[in-house]
Write a protein that holds these residues in place. Sequence first.
Motif, PDB file in Angstrom:
ATOM      1  N   ALA A  72      69.591 -10.205 -44.560  1.00 46.48           N
ATOM      2  CA  ALA A  72      68.453  -9.559 -45.199  1.00 46.48           C
ATOM      3  C   ALA A  72      67.796 -10.454 -46.243  1.00 46.48           C
ATOM      4  O   ALA A  72      66.603 -10.367 -46.477  1.00 46.48           O
ATOM      5  CB  ALA A  72      68.901  -8.252 -45.848  1.00 46.48           C
ATOM      6  N   GLY A  73      68.557 -11.308 -46.906  1.00 45.93           N
ATOM      7  CA  GLY A  73      67.987 -12.190 -47.917  1.00 45.93           C
ATOM      8  C   GLY A  73      67.388 -11.439 -49.084  1.00 45.93           C
ATOM      9  O   GLY A  73      66.250 -11.676 -49.461  1.00 45.93           O
ATOM     10  N   VAL A  74      68.151 -10.504 -49.667  1.00 46.94           N
ATOM     11  CA  VAL A  74      67.669  -9.693 -50.788  1.00 46.94           C
ATOM     12  C   VAL A  74      68.576  -9.915 -51.990  1.00 46.94           C
ATOM     13  O   VAL A  74      69.770  -9.603 -51.937  1.00 46.94           O
ATOM     14  CB  VAL A  74      67.640  -8.198 -50.423  1.00 46.94           C
ATOM     15  N   LEU A 103      60.692 -17.513 -53.089  1.00 44.14           N
ATOM     16  CA  LEU A 103      61.208 -16.201 -53.443  1.00 44.14           C
ATOM     17  C   LEU A 103      60.047 -15.229 -53.608  1.00 44.14           C
ATOM     18  O   LEU A 103      59.066 -15.531 -54.294  1.00 44.14           O
ATOM     19  CB  LEU A 103      62.000 -16.276 -54.749  1.00 44.14           C
ATOM     20  N   THR A 104      60.154 -14.075 -52.956  1.00 44.83           N
ATOM     21  CA  THR A 104      59.092 -13.090 -53.009  1.00 44.83           C
ATOM     22  C   THR A 104      59.570 -11.856 -53.763  1.00 44.83           C
ATOM     23  O   THR A 104      60.515 -11.189 -53.316  1.00 44.83           O
ATOM     24  CB  THR A 104      58.659 -12.665 -51.593  1.00 44.83           C
ATOM     25  N   PRO A 105      58.980 -11.532 -54.923  1.00 47.80           N
ATOM     26  CA  PRO A 105      59.350 -10.296 -55.614  1.00 47.80           C
ATOM     27  C   PRO A 105      58.735  -9.094 -54.907  1.00 47.80           C
ATOM     28  O   PRO A 105      57.543  -9.087 -54.584  1.00 47.80           O
ATOM     29  CB  PRO A 105      58.770 -10.481 -57.016  1.00 47.80           C
ATOM     30  N   LEU A 106      59.554  -8.088 -54.626  1.00 48.15           N
ATOM     31  CA  LEU A 106      59.082  -6.877 -53.954  1.00 48.15           C
ATOM     32  C   LEU A 106      59.696  -5.662 -54.639  1.00 48.15           C
ATOM     33  O   LEU A 106      60.804  -5.731 -55.172  1.00 48.15           O
ATOM     34  CB  LEU A 106      59.483  -6.876 -52.475  1.00 48.15           C
ATOM     35  N   PRO A 107      58.985  -4.525 -54.584  1.00 48.08           N
ATOM     36  CA  PRO A 107      59.604  -3.298 -55.097  1.00 48.08           C
ATOM     37  C   PRO A 107      60.656  -2.790 -54.111  1.00 48.08           C
ATOM     38  O   PRO A 107      60.477  -2.873 -52.897  1.00 48.08           O
ATOM     39  CB  PRO A 107      58.424  -2.332 -55.199  1.00 48.08           C
ATOM     40  N   LEU A 108      61.751  -2.275 -54.653  1.00 52.02           N
ATOM     41  CA  LEU A 108      62.768  -1.612 -53.845  1.00 52.02           C
ATOM     42  C   LEU A 108      62.833  -0.162 -54.284  1.00 52.02           C
ATOM     43  O   LEU A 108      62.958   0.138 -55.475  1.00 52.02           O
ATOM     44  CB  LEU A 108      64.133  -2.280 -54.006  1.00 52.02           C
ATOM     45  N   THR A 148      63.261 -11.396 -52.469  1.00 51.33           N
ATOM     46  CA  THR A 148      63.605 -11.602 -51.069  1.00 51.33           C
ATOM     47  C   THR A 148      63.372 -13.059 -50.691  1.00 51.33           C
ATOM     48  O   THR A 148      62.542 -13.753 -51.286  1.00 51.33           O
ATOM     49  CB  THR A 148      62.777 -10.701 -50.135  1.00 51.33           C
ATOM     50  N   TYR A 149      64.134 -13.526 -49.711  1.00 50.31           N
ATOM     51  CA  TYR A 149      64.013 -14.901 -49.240  1.00 50.31           C
ATOM     52  C   TYR A 149      64.564 -14.983 -47.821  1.00 50.31           C
ATOM     53  O   TYR A 149      65.117 -14.008 -47.296  1.00 50.31           O
ATOM     54  CB  TYR A 149      64.748 -15.871 -50.172  1.00 50.31           C
ATOM     55  N   ARG A 150      64.410 -16.136 -47.215  1.00 52.94           N
ATOM     56  CA  ARG A 150      64.890 -16.350 -45.850  1.00 52.94           C
ATOM     57  C   ARG A 150      66.193 -17.144 -45.901  1.00 52.94           C
ATOM     58  O   ARG A 150      66.182 -18.329 -46.227  1.00 52.94           O
ATOM     59  CB  ARG A 150      63.848 -17.104 -45.019  1.00 52.94           C
TER      60      ARG A 150
END
Length: 380
Positions: A72-74, A103-108, A148-150
């Motif tokens: 998932a890369g979280v 790195l991508t900041p996302l809401p969880l 998140t990332y790969r």
Amino acid sequence: MQEATRSSERGQVWAHVGQAFKEQEYDVAVVGAGLLGTAAALYLRGLWPQRRVLLLDEGGLPSEDGATLLGAGVWDAAGLSGAEADLAATTRRELERLLPGGLTPLPLLDFGAQGPEDTAELLADFPALAGWVDPAALPRAERREVLTYRPGELTLRLGQAAVAAGADLLLNTRAELVPGGVRLHRLTVTNRHEIVVHETREVRAGTVIVAAGAAGPELLEQGLGLHTPHGRAFVQRPRLRQPSDPAASPLLRAGDLLLRPLNGEYALYLPPVSADPHGYQPTAGRLTGVQVGLRRELLCSLLPRMDALPVLATAALGVGRSLADVEGAWLGLPHGGPTHAPLAEAVADGVWLLLGGSRTRGGVDTLGLGLVRELVGTLN
């Protein structure tokens, strides 16, 4: 003088059997070129540049068999404390260093928690998720930011940096653990597209780090007769065919289920819930070398969740995919307990087992690099 020269050189790479491999001894052999194995090779060379390090994998770089490319890369450190919080902080620093801009900041959105927000009010801010969650079943929620990332991209960078730092890389080689080192079976492909062993040789190594994912405990048992409490479990990665934007769509968590935007859809991540019953095979058998077929364990995991998450009961749910995007594929993961955090375990003198773990919260994405740095620091 020779050691100093060696420490400043790039490592060698052997990708196929046409490149003769004649090395006989290394200070450290790392089995498995997934995320943890490549990180171990890089950190070893950084901390101990005078030591010879061999990183090897049965496939390519990154490892083509296992969870690295499907992870998932979280990075989500919520709820962690003590030593785990320290490992998470180290991992974040390493992610920011190794993946600048990656790195991508996302809401969880965490549903069902004793969160500060009302689920119905929170969902009003995300109209694209209308009907996904039943507020009566999951009345409370928490909104926070994660990164998140790969993992595949990260692993490739780690492996390349390890070679640049002087670690040797041996691909397409099956490892067998032996006392005092590793027996290497170099693989090639015949004109009938059969994978066969081209040559076998042994390499001595003072330290062996086994980072082969679900195959790690089996390697220890078969080669050295060492038993660990970790077995193999099998999971699928279902897809939810709902449109997503990987740079903007939120992640959703309900208990141990994570829904992450991926490739324009949503991927579902569930931890292994039990070891695979002996002899059980999916009814559909194999397709292009990939195990396929609907796992009953997947249905047992998803059915009880459908009332609280009605979106899972729609035609948008698709059974898991493999690395090759094959519908219905499944893969083996390390299993224990039924879920465990990433671990670095000394199983014998000079032999270490690195496992990514199967925990959805505080898993390898959040703790992995910190754990490897800690392990490498203990080797002397």
